[in-house]
Design a protein around this motif. Structure first.
Motif, PDB file in Angstrom:
ATOM      1  N   TYR A  57     -12.159  -1.344  -4.433  1.00  0.00           N
ATOM      2  CA  TYR A  57     -10.916  -1.087  -5.154  1.00  0.00           C
ATOM      3  C   TYR A  57     -10.968   0.265  -5.862  1.00  0.00           C
ATOM      4  N   VAL A  58      -9.789   0.874  -5.992  1.00  0.00           N
ATOM      5  CA  VAL A  58      -9.641   2.093  -6.777  1.00  0.00           C
ATOM      6  C   VAL A  58      -8.410   1.929  -7.679  1.00  0.00           C
ATOM      7  N   PHE A  59      -8.387   2.653  -8.776  1.00  0.00           N
ATOM      8  CA  PHE A  59      -7.232   2.613  -9.674  1.00  0.00           C
ATOM      9  C   PHE A  59      -6.024   3.186  -8.932  1.00  0.00           C
ATOM     10  N   PRO A  60      -4.841   2.556  -9.009  1.00  0.00           N
ATOM     11  CA  PRO A  60      -3.706   2.944  -8.160  1.00  0.00           C
ATOM     12  C   PRO A  60      -2.966   4.208  -8.560  1.00  0.00           C
ATOM     13  N   VAL A  61      -3.344   4.843  -9.674  1.00  0.00           N
ATOM     14  CA  VAL A  61      -2.744   6.124 -10.061  1.00  0.00           C
ATOM     15  C   VAL A  61      -3.844   7.178 -10.082  1.00  0.00           C
ATOM     16  N   GLN A  62      -3.626   8.260  -9.373  1.00  0.00           N
ATOM     17  CA  GLN A  62      -4.615   9.329  -9.264  1.00  0.00           C
ATOM     18  C   GLN A  62      -3.931  10.694  -9.360  1.00  0.00           C
ATOM     19  N   PRO A  63      -4.622  11.731  -9.856  1.00  0.00           N
ATOM     20  CA  PRO A  63      -5.984  11.681 -10.407  1.00  0.00           C
ATOM     21  C   PRO A  63      -5.973  11.209 -11.860  1.00  0.00           C
ATOM     22  N   ILE A 145       3.897   6.582   5.799  1.00  0.00           N
ATOM     23  CA  ILE A 145       3.812   5.262   5.170  1.00  0.00           C
ATOM     24  C   ILE A 145       5.020   4.444   5.616  1.00  0.00           C
ATOM     25  N   GLU A 146       4.780   3.563   6.570  1.00  0.00           N
ATOM     26  CA  GLU A 146       5.816   2.728   7.169  1.00  0.00           C
ATOM     27  C   GLU A 146       5.262   1.323   7.355  1.00  0.00           C
ATOM     28  N   PRO A 147       6.122   0.300   7.443  1.00  0.00           N
ATOM     29  CA  PRO A 147       5.618  -1.052   7.707  1.00  0.00           C
ATOM     30  C   PRO A 147       4.731  -1.082   8.957  1.00  0.00           C
ATOM     31  N   GLY A 148       3.575  -1.689   8.804  1.00  0.00           N
ATOM     32  CA  GLY A 148       2.616  -1.779   9.893  1.00  0.00           C
ATOM     33  C   GLY A 148       1.545  -0.714   9.875  1.00  0.00           C
ATOM     34  N   ALA A 149       1.705   0.322   9.038  1.00  0.00           N
ATOM     35  CA  ALA A 149       0.720   1.399   8.987  1.00  0.00           C
ATOM     36  C   ALA A 149      -0.531   0.938   8.242  1.00  0.00           C
ATOM     37  N   PRO A 150      -1.716   1.155   8.822  1.00  0.00           N
ATOM     38  CA  PRO A 150      -2.951   0.844   8.096  1.00  0.00           C
ATOM     39  C   PRO A 150      -3.215   1.911   7.042  1.00  0.00           C
ATOM     40  N   VAL A 151      -3.759   1.513   5.908  1.00  0.00           N
ATOM     41  CA  VAL A 151      -4.102   2.452   4.843  1.00  0.00           C
ATOM     42  C   VAL A 151      -5.494   2.133   4.321  1.00  0.00           C
ATOM     43  N   ARG A 152      -6.130   3.151   3.761  1.00  0.00           N
ATOM     44  CA  ARG A 152      -7.456   2.988   3.180  1.00  0.00           C
ATOM     45  C   ARG A 152      -7.374   3.122   1.663  1.00  0.00           C
ATOM     46  N   ALA A 153      -8.322   2.523   0.978  1.00  0.00           N
ATOM     47  CA  ALA A 153      -8.365   2.615  -0.480  1.00  0.00           C
ATOM     48  C   ALA A 153      -8.336   4.074  -0.913  1.00  0.00           C
ATOM     49  N   GLY A 154      -7.417   4.408  -1.826  1.00  0.00           N
ATOM     50  CA  GLY A 154      -7.292   5.764  -2.327  1.00  0.00           C
ATOM     51  C   GLY A 154      -6.322   6.629  -1.554  1.00  0.00           C
ATOM     52  N   ASN A 207     -15.172  -3.319  -9.714  1.00  0.00           N
ATOM     53  CA  ASN A 207     -14.683  -3.760  -8.406  1.00  0.00           C
ATOM     54  C   ASN A 207     -14.142  -5.183  -8.479  1.00  0.00           C
ATOM     55  N   ARG A 208     -13.503  -5.517  -9.593  1.00  0.00           N
ATOM     56  CA  ARG A 208     -13.018  -6.879  -9.789  1.00  0.00           C
ATOM     57  C   ARG A 208     -11.837  -7.179  -8.864  1.00  0.00           C
ATOM     58  N   SER A 209     -11.891  -8.309  -8.189  1.00  0.00           N
ATOM     59  CA  SER A 209     -10.870  -8.673  -7.211  1.00  0.00           C
ATOM     60  C   SER A 209      -9.870  -9.674  -7.785  1.00  0.00           C
ATOM     61  N   PRO A 210      -8.560  -9.484  -7.499  1.00  0.00           N
ATOM     62  CA  PRO A 210      -7.551 -10.454  -7.938  1.00  0.00           C
ATOM     63  C   PRO A 210      -7.334 -11.583  -6.942  1.00  0.00           C
ATOM     64  N   ALA A 211      -8.096 -11.625  -5.854  1.00  0.00           N
ATOM     65  CA  ALA A 211      -7.813 -12.579  -4.782  1.00  0.00           C
ATOM     66  C   ALA A 211      -7.860 -14.032  -5.269  1.00  0.00           C
ATOM     67  N   ARG A 212      -8.864 -14.374  -6.061  1.00  0.00           N
ATOM     68  CA  ARG A 212      -8.976 -15.757  -6.525  1.00  0.00           C
ATOM     69  C   ARG A 212      -7.797 -16.136  -7.420  1.00  0.00           C
ATOM     70  N   ALA A 213      -7.395 -15.235  -8.312  1.00  0.00           N
ATOM     71  CA  ALA A 213      -6.268 -15.511  -9.206  1.00  0.00           C
ATOM     72  C   ALA A 213      -4.968 -15.648  -8.426  1.00  0.00           C
TER      73      ALA A 213
END
Length: 232
Positions: A57-63, A145-154, A207-213
């Motif tokens: 995970y990375v913080f969603p606002v950069q830099p 950036i369109e529906p179906g496009a793969p993206v990487r963290a950051g 690297n805390r994940s929200p998946a469980r919540a």
């Protein structure tokens, strides 16, 4: 006054002070799959919430160093976080995943105030962790950036502004975390789990994940498409 200017906008709050860093320790749930059936015709894939162990995970606002980022541990009416930042800072993918919904045109009209249009320009993606991430009030959506496009963290998804019902208030990213649904279920997409504990972690290098919540919130809702309860 700023407080008065913010009334009725996305945040309904004054610009908060910078949030203190949270726990930097990882919170990676073991691989598990939970699904909920939506209405007839909804793809089973859209409601899958499978966690991939070790998702980064990375913080969603950069830099972070120059964007003057701040956010609070609260939000009006429903779980979400408004991340205040300078205009033009980047909204980036918080983890690896796939883009699911994109709004490149700001269609919000204060006279109608349609809930589906309040985010202005926006991007939603589903991470490899099975969680949907949503960012709105953008100035623009990044090319490709369109529906179906793969993206990487950051990877940049767009630039921060105050489109939609955030017009006239400080520029910020409305950041929502939820389970995936079929296209157009905006009242779930805008946020079902508070993001700030995870933002605190990512901001501090964790690297805390929200998946469980998110899986727990879906189980509590009992359906992938619960009725809209506020701002409908």
């Amino acid at each position: 006054m700023l407080v008065l200017a913010l009334l009725g906008a996305c945040s309904n709050q004054a610009r908060p002070a910078a949030a203190p860093p949270g726990t930097a320790g990882a919170d990676r749930p073991p691989p598990a799959t939970s699904s909920a059936s939506g209405p007839a015709g909804a793809s089973s894939q859209t409601t899958q919430t499978t966690a991939r162990q070790g998702a980064g995970y990375v913080f969603p606002v950069q830099p972070l160093a120059s964007c003057e980022v701040s956010y609070g541990h609260f939000h009006h009416d429903y779980p979400a976080t408004d991340i205040f930042a300078k205009r033009g800072c980047r909204f980036v993918a918080p983890t690896d995943g796939t883009v699911t919904e994109v709004a490149r045109t700001d269609r919000w009209d204060p006279s109608s105030d349609r809930g589906a249009d309040r985010g202005g320009r926006s991007v939603a993606m589903v991470g490899a962790d099975g969680v949907r991430y949503y960012g709105s009030h953008l100035e623009l959506v990044a090319a490709g950036i369109e529906p179906g496009a793969p993206v990487r963290a950051g990877q940049p998804l767009g630039l921060i502004d105050n489109s939609g019902d955030a017009r006239g208030v400080p520029t910020h990213l409305h950041f929502g975390i939820s389970w995936p649904t079929r296209t157009g279920i905006w009242w779930v997409r805008r946020g079902m789990v508070y993001p700030w504990p995870y933002l605190d972690s990512w901001r501090a290098g964790g690297n805390r994940s929200p998946a469980r919540a998110v899986r727990a919130a879906l189980a509590e809702a009992g359906t992938a498409e619960p009725p809209c309860q506020s701002g409908c």
